[in-house]
Design a protein around this motif. Sequence first.
Motif, PDB file in Angstrom:
ATOM      1  N   VAL A   1     -54.471 -53.302  53.497  1.00  0.00           N
ATOM      2  CA  VAL A   1     -54.253 -51.856  53.608  1.00  0.00           C
ATOM      3  C   VAL A   1     -53.333 -51.334  52.497  1.00  0.00           C
ATOM      4  O   VAL A   1     -53.625 -50.312  51.868  1.00  0.00           O
ATOM      5  N   GLU A   2     -52.226 -52.019  52.247  1.00  0.00           N
ATOM      6  CA  GLU A   2     -51.267 -51.544  51.239  1.00  0.00           C
ATOM      7  C   GLU A   2     -51.873 -51.506  49.842  1.00  0.00           C
ATOM      8  O   GLU A   2     -51.681 -50.540  49.100  1.00  0.00           O
ATOM      9  N   GLU A   3     -52.601 -52.546  49.464  1.00  0.00           N
ATOM     10  CA  GLU A   3     -53.199 -52.601  48.122  1.00  0.00           C
ATOM     11  C   GLU A   3     -54.293 -51.541  47.953  1.00  0.00           C
ATOM     12  O   GLU A   3     -54.382 -50.887  46.912  1.00  0.00           O
ATOM     13  N   VAL A   4     -55.110 -51.379  48.972  1.00  0.00           N
ATOM     14  CA  VAL A   4     -56.169 -50.365  48.915  1.00  0.00           C
ATOM     15  C   VAL A   4     -55.538 -48.971  48.889  1.00  0.00           C
ATOM     16  O   VAL A   4     -55.944 -48.101  48.120  1.00  0.00           O
ATOM     17  N   GLY A   5     -54.522 -48.776  49.710  1.00  0.00           N
ATOM     18  CA  GLY A   5     -53.821 -47.494  49.727  1.00  0.00           C
ATOM     19  C   GLY A   5     -53.149 -47.184  48.397  1.00  0.00           C
ATOM     20  O   GLY A   5     -53.153 -46.030  47.933  1.00  0.00           O
TER      21      GLY A   5
ATOM     22  N   GLY B   1     -66.241 -34.653  39.005  1.00  0.00           N
ATOM     23  CA  GLY B   1     -65.303 -35.735  38.763  1.00  0.00           C
ATOM     24  C   GLY B   1     -64.356 -35.928  39.929  1.00  0.00           C
ATOM     25  O   GLY B   1     -64.503 -35.283  40.980  1.00  0.00           O
ATOM     26  N   PRO B   2     -63.358 -36.773  39.763  1.00  0.00           N
ATOM     27  CA  PRO B   2     -62.414 -37.068  40.841  1.00  0.00           C
ATOM     28  C   PRO B   2     -61.725 -35.823  41.413  1.00  0.00           C
ATOM     29  O   PRO B   2     -61.438 -35.764  42.608  1.00  0.00           O
ATOM     30  N   ALA B   3     -61.471 -34.820  40.586  1.00  0.00           N
ATOM     31  CA  ALA B   3     -60.808 -33.604  41.066  1.00  0.00           C
ATOM     32  C   ALA B   3     -61.659 -32.832  42.064  1.00  0.00           C
ATOM     33  O   ALA B   3     -61.140 -31.998  42.820  1.00  0.00           O
ATOM     34  N   ASP B   4     -62.965 -33.100  42.100  1.00  0.00           N
ATOM     35  CA  ASP B   4     -63.871 -32.414  43.018  1.00  0.00           C
ATOM     36  C   ASP B   4     -64.012 -33.141  44.360  1.00  0.00           C
ATOM     37  O   ASP B   4     -64.693 -32.660  45.261  1.00  0.00           O
TER      38      ASP B   4
ATOM     39  N   ASN C   1     -62.413 -50.351  41.126  1.00  0.00           N
ATOM     40  CA  ASN C   1     -63.769 -50.477  40.577  1.00  0.00           C
ATOM     41  C   ASN C   1     -64.813 -49.813  41.469  1.00  0.00           C
ATOM     42  O   ASN C   1     -65.781 -49.233  40.966  1.00  0.00           O
ATOM     43  N   SER C   2     -64.634 -49.861  42.772  1.00  0.00           N
ATOM     44  CA  SER C   2     -65.564 -49.204  43.693  1.00  0.00           C
ATOM     45  C   SER C   2     -65.536 -47.691  43.495  1.00  0.00           C
ATOM     46  O   SER C   2     -66.582 -47.032  43.459  1.00  0.00           O
ATOM     47  N   PHE C   3     -64.335 -47.134  43.360  1.00  0.00           N
ATOM     48  CA  PHE C   3     -64.244 -45.691  43.116  1.00  0.00           C
ATOM     49  C   PHE C   3     -64.812 -45.334  41.746  1.00  0.00           C
ATOM     50  O   PHE C   3     -65.401 -44.262  41.583  1.00  0.00           O
ATOM     51  N   LYS C   4     -64.692 -46.208  40.761  1.00  0.00           N
ATOM     52  CA  LYS C   4     -65.294 -45.936  39.441  1.00  0.00           C
ATOM     53  C   LYS C   4     -66.815 -45.839  39.557  1.00  0.00           C
ATOM     54  O   LYS C   4     -67.439 -45.019  38.878  1.00  0.00           O
ATOM     55  N   VAL C   5     -67.417 -46.658  40.407  1.00  0.00           N
ATOM     56  CA  VAL C   5     -68.863 -46.564  40.639  1.00  0.00           C
ATOM     57  C   VAL C   5     -69.193 -45.192  41.245  1.00  0.00           C
ATOM     58  O   VAL C   5     -70.146 -44.527  40.821  1.00  0.00           O
TER      59      VAL C   5
ATOM     60  N   LYS D   1     -53.953 -43.932  46.124  1.00  0.00           N
ATOM     61  CA  LYS D   1     -52.900 -43.004  45.695  1.00  0.00           C
ATOM     62  C   LYS D   1     -52.931 -42.803  44.187  1.00  0.00           C
ATOM     63  O   LYS D   1     -52.821 -41.673  43.698  1.00  0.00           O
ATOM     64  N   GLU D   2     -53.087 -43.881  43.431  1.00  0.00           N
ATOM     65  CA  GLU D   2     -53.122 -43.757  41.977  1.00  0.00           C
ATOM     66  C   GLU D   2     -54.304 -42.908  41.505  1.00  0.00           C
ATOM     67  O   GLU D   2     -54.186 -42.162  40.538  1.00  0.00           O
ATOM     68  N   LEU D   3     -55.438 -43.012  42.181  1.00  0.00           N
ATOM     69  CA  LEU D   3     -56.627 -42.268  41.784  1.00  0.00           C
ATOM     70  C   LEU D   3     -56.635 -40.828  42.283  1.00  0.00           C
ATOM     71  O   LEU D   3     -57.212 -39.948  41.642  1.00  0.00           O
ATOM     72  N   PHE D   4     -56.008 -40.570  43.431  1.00  0.00           N
ATOM     73  CA  PHE D   4     -56.164 -39.273  44.095  1.00  0.00           C
ATOM     74  C   PHE D   4     -54.863 -38.562  44.449  1.00  0.00           C
ATOM     75  O   PHE D   4     -54.883 -37.582  45.184  1.00  0.00           O
TER      76      PHE D   4
END
Length: 138
Positions: free
Chosen positions: A87-91, A70-73, A55-59, A95-98
Amino acid sequence: MTDSVRRVATGAPWEDEFGYSRAVELPNGLVLVSGCTSIVDGEIAGGGPYDQTVNSFKVAFAALARLGLGPADVVRTRMYLTHARDVEEVGRAHKELFDTVRPAASMLIVSGFVDPSLVVEVEVEAYRADTTRGGTAS
């Protein structure tokens, strides 16, 4: 600063209260996105570290979209966590987003955030290769 610097406001109450922009685009195409949390419409969206990260990255992505990006930039991310155990959950969320983008990334453990229910805050830097700008900054 010059007129060619563009600033994005999202209406978050702290922008006016503390005097900052959600995102700033420099004439060279670099875009800096301020720290983003999972607070949406005054409420924390997602309780755990994985959901708060997404959700933070969506903001952050919403701010980039206002500039036509967008995310590709994204070329750099910073993730601030209050607990090393997350760390593992955030990582995993990162990974899923980037995974296909592979930005430079940092993950740091901090003592806390303005709301103790928050466990993650993120920052994003993006780059516009074509500096004939798009988007709708305010």
